[in-house]
Scaffold this motif. Structure first.
Motif, PDB file in Angstrom:
ATOM      1  N   ASP A 139       0.855  -1.188   0.000  1.00  0.00           N
ATOM      2  CA  ASP A 139       0.000   0.000   0.000  1.00  0.00           C
ATOM      3  C   ASP A 139       0.887   1.231   0.000  1.00  0.00           C
ATOM      4  N   GLY A 140       1.524   1.473  -1.162  1.00  0.00           N
ATOM      5  CA  GLY A 140       2.539   2.516  -1.228  1.00  0.00           C
ATOM      6  C   GLY A 140       2.014   3.909  -0.972  1.00  0.00           C
ATOM      7  N   SER A 156       2.920  12.775  -5.250  1.00  0.00           N
ATOM      8  CA  SER A 156       4.289  13.092  -5.643  1.00  0.00           C
ATOM      9  C   SER A 156       4.961  13.972  -4.596  1.00  0.00           C
ATOM     10  N   HIS A 157       4.219  14.954  -4.068  1.00  0.00           N
ATOM     11  CA  HIS A 157       4.770  15.824  -3.024  1.00  0.00           C
ATOM     12  C   HIS A 157       5.108  15.018  -1.773  1.00  0.00           C
ATOM     13  N   ILE A 158       4.233  14.073  -1.413  1.00  0.00           N
ATOM     14  CA  ILE A 158       4.458  13.255  -0.208  1.00  0.00           C
ATOM     15  C   ILE A 158       5.789  12.511  -0.313  1.00  0.00           C
ATOM     16  N   LYS A 159       6.018  11.890  -1.449  1.00  0.00           N
ATOM     17  CA  LYS A 159       7.253  11.119  -1.626  1.00  0.00           C
ATOM     18  C   LYS A 159       8.489  12.014  -1.528  1.00  0.00           C
ATOM     19  N   ARG A 160       8.383  13.228  -2.040  1.00  0.00           N
ATOM     20  CA  ARG A 160       9.541  14.123  -2.038  1.00  0.00           C
ATOM     21  C   ARG A 160       9.835  14.659  -0.642  1.00  0.00           C
ATOM     22  N   ALA A 184       0.801   9.814   6.061  1.00  0.00           N
ATOM     23  CA  ALA A 184       1.549   9.228   4.946  1.00  0.00           C
ATOM     24  C   ALA A 184       2.973   9.769   4.917  1.00  0.00           C
ATOM     25  N   ILE A 185       3.130  11.075   5.135  1.00  0.00           N
ATOM     26  CA  ILE A 185       4.471  11.664   5.179  1.00  0.00           C
ATOM     27  C   ILE A 185       5.278  11.060   6.323  1.00  0.00           C
TER      28      ILE A 185
END
Length: 470
Positions: A139-140, A156-160, A184-185
């Motif tokens: 559950d990425g 995309s912002h979360i991953k960065r 999530a962050i």
């Protein structure tokens, strides 16, 4: 290495357990009371805890032990807690198991028996942790559902930002999922093994908010019978989530700014500076730029918390995501309630697509929960989701299924209702605002009264239920 936390107020018992459980292949930590136990639990995140229910200040009771059990399970539901009791009454131990304790053991302690229980708990906890890690890796997106461009940009912002420690400000209407994004962050960051501590800055009275944030010393104010840590301290090495930060009173904004600049706090009534290492994520549903113009939010604080801004789109702007989310909630709630196999009728899905969803995802989820529980048949209809007759009419108009006469009546009703609301029920002002005479306004009210809410049926909530002629 897995950790074991032993909580017992008897120093002899702690020494015996230390001797009896040494060489078990796991780290062993000790605590003599509830506060020390919870502090160690947050810091070490033990896989297994042995918890004596009779802790001070209630050594002859179980109140403090039960309190600690509940708080530990809240912090980490995966931890296996074995309650130990010398009480002949089994009811306390059974209550602990009902709350969520893994097992219970009665004194006197047989080290070989207790060691077997602990080893089994360690093994089970490790399996559950591995399964959870595997599930999270699949559950990425950490439970965030959506295919629209706005949500893909958010993901995309979360991953960065997760890879760094910069403060993040999440903006969006109420119910759009700001806390879900914050979690999530946190889960994708290097701090994920520590706790994310959340506090709603708008839900706590101003005179209590400072103590909730920064803690207080014993005797700091009436009723402060002991020293209490604040949310900021509990978030040490983890993440602090400041929900509805736009509602924070100005004096608290100054103190929060000082903390963000120096990463040092002082408890209420205290004199000692305490260093804290935490990542700040804030959220708001107000227009911060407007708040700064009005002087209700400090500009320097905004630049501290808003190094990165993530804006969540409202549900009405997410296109086909509303259908995706509706089916997601339908399947999840169906599994939770054992009421699987339900589907949306064509009319229900049309209504879901056309409705504005002012409460956003939270409203959608709550309406579907109610529908799953209350729907008698295999299909969910518009009325099962709470669609009113007026909602259905609006859907028909948006879908081009309404006649000109019906559309005109709906428009007249909306304009009359809005005029009454803006004029606080004053007929003269309302008719003037619409550019019509008072008799014509009365005729419009009469023609639509049977289908309209309180504002058109002789009552107005804005002026105590009265419609005024002048």
């Amino acid at each position: 290495m897995q950790n074991l936390l032993i909580v017992d107020d008897n120093v002899d018992v702690r020494q015996q357990l230390k001797w009896g459980l040494s060489g078990g292949g796991f780290g062993v930590h000790f605590a003599k009371d509830g506060e020390e136990a919870l502090e160690c639990f947050r810091r070490e995140r033990p896989s297994v805890v042995t918890l004596d229910l009779g802790l001070p200040p209630h050594e002859n009771g179980v109140e403090e032990g039960i309190r600690c059990l509940g708080e530990m399970l809240r912090i980490d539901p995966l931890s296996k807690i074995i309650v130990i009791t010398g009480n002949e009454d089994h009811s306390a131990a059974l209550e602990a198991v009902r709350i969520g304790a893994y097992d219970y053991y009665r004194k006197p302690i047989d080290f070989s028996e207790l060691k077997i229980i602990i080893d089994r708990a360690m093994y089970l906890q490790q399996l559950e942790a591995e399964n959870r890690t595997l599930r999270d890796s699949r559950d990425g997106d950490c439970g965030i559902v959506g295919d629209c461009e706005g949500i893909q940009r958010v993901l995309s912002h979360i991953k960065r930002v997760a890879a760094s420690d910069v403060p993040v400000l999440i903006s969006g209407e109420s119910g759009t999922g700001k806390e879900l994004v914050a979690r999530a962050i946190h889960q994708k960051s290097a701090r994920s093994k520590r706790e994310m501590v959340a506090i709603n800055c708008g839900a706590i009275p101003e005179n209590l908010l400072e103590s909730e944030l920064f803690g207080h010393e014993k005797g700091a104010f009436t009723g402060a019978s002991r020293t209490v840590k604040g949310k900021v301290e509990y978030a040490d090495k983890g993440t602090l989530f400041l929900d509805e930060i736009g509602e924070m009173p100005m004096p608290l904004q100054v103190k929060l700014l000082r903390f963000l600049q120096e990463m040092v706090i002082t408890r209420v009534g205290g004199r000692r500076d305490i260093e804290v290492d935490t990542r700040i994520i804030a959220a708001t549903n107000i227009d911060i730029a407007q708040a700064m113009e009005e002087g209700s939010f400090r500009e320097d604080l905004y630049y501290r918390i808003g190094v990165v801004n993530i804006v969540l789109p409202p549900l009405r702007e997410r296109g086909e995501d509303v259908e995706l989310l509706a089916n997601f909630f339908l399947n999840r709630v169906g599994k939770e309630t054992g009421n699987q196999g339900l589907t949306f009728s064509k009319k229900a899905m049309q209504w879901i697509r056309s409705y504005d969803w002012p409460g956003n995802i939270r409203e959608l989820e709550n309406r579907i929960k109610r529908a799953v529980i209350m729907t008698p048949g295999p299909r969910i209809e518009p009325e099962d989701i709470g669609a009113s007759g007026e909602d259905v009419q609006r859907r028909k108009m948006n879908a081009g299924e309404m006649s000109l006469k019906e559309a005109r009546q709906l428009l007249e009703r909306d304009m009359v209702e809005d005029a009454l609301r803006r004029s606080l029920g004053n007929i003269v002002k309302a008719s003037s605002a619409l550019g019509i005479s008072r008799p014509t306004f009365y005729d419009l009210m009469k023609n639509t009264a049977s289908e309209t809410p309180d504002a058109l049926s002789g009552r107005n909530p804005n002026n105590g239920g009265r419609i005024c002629v002048a």
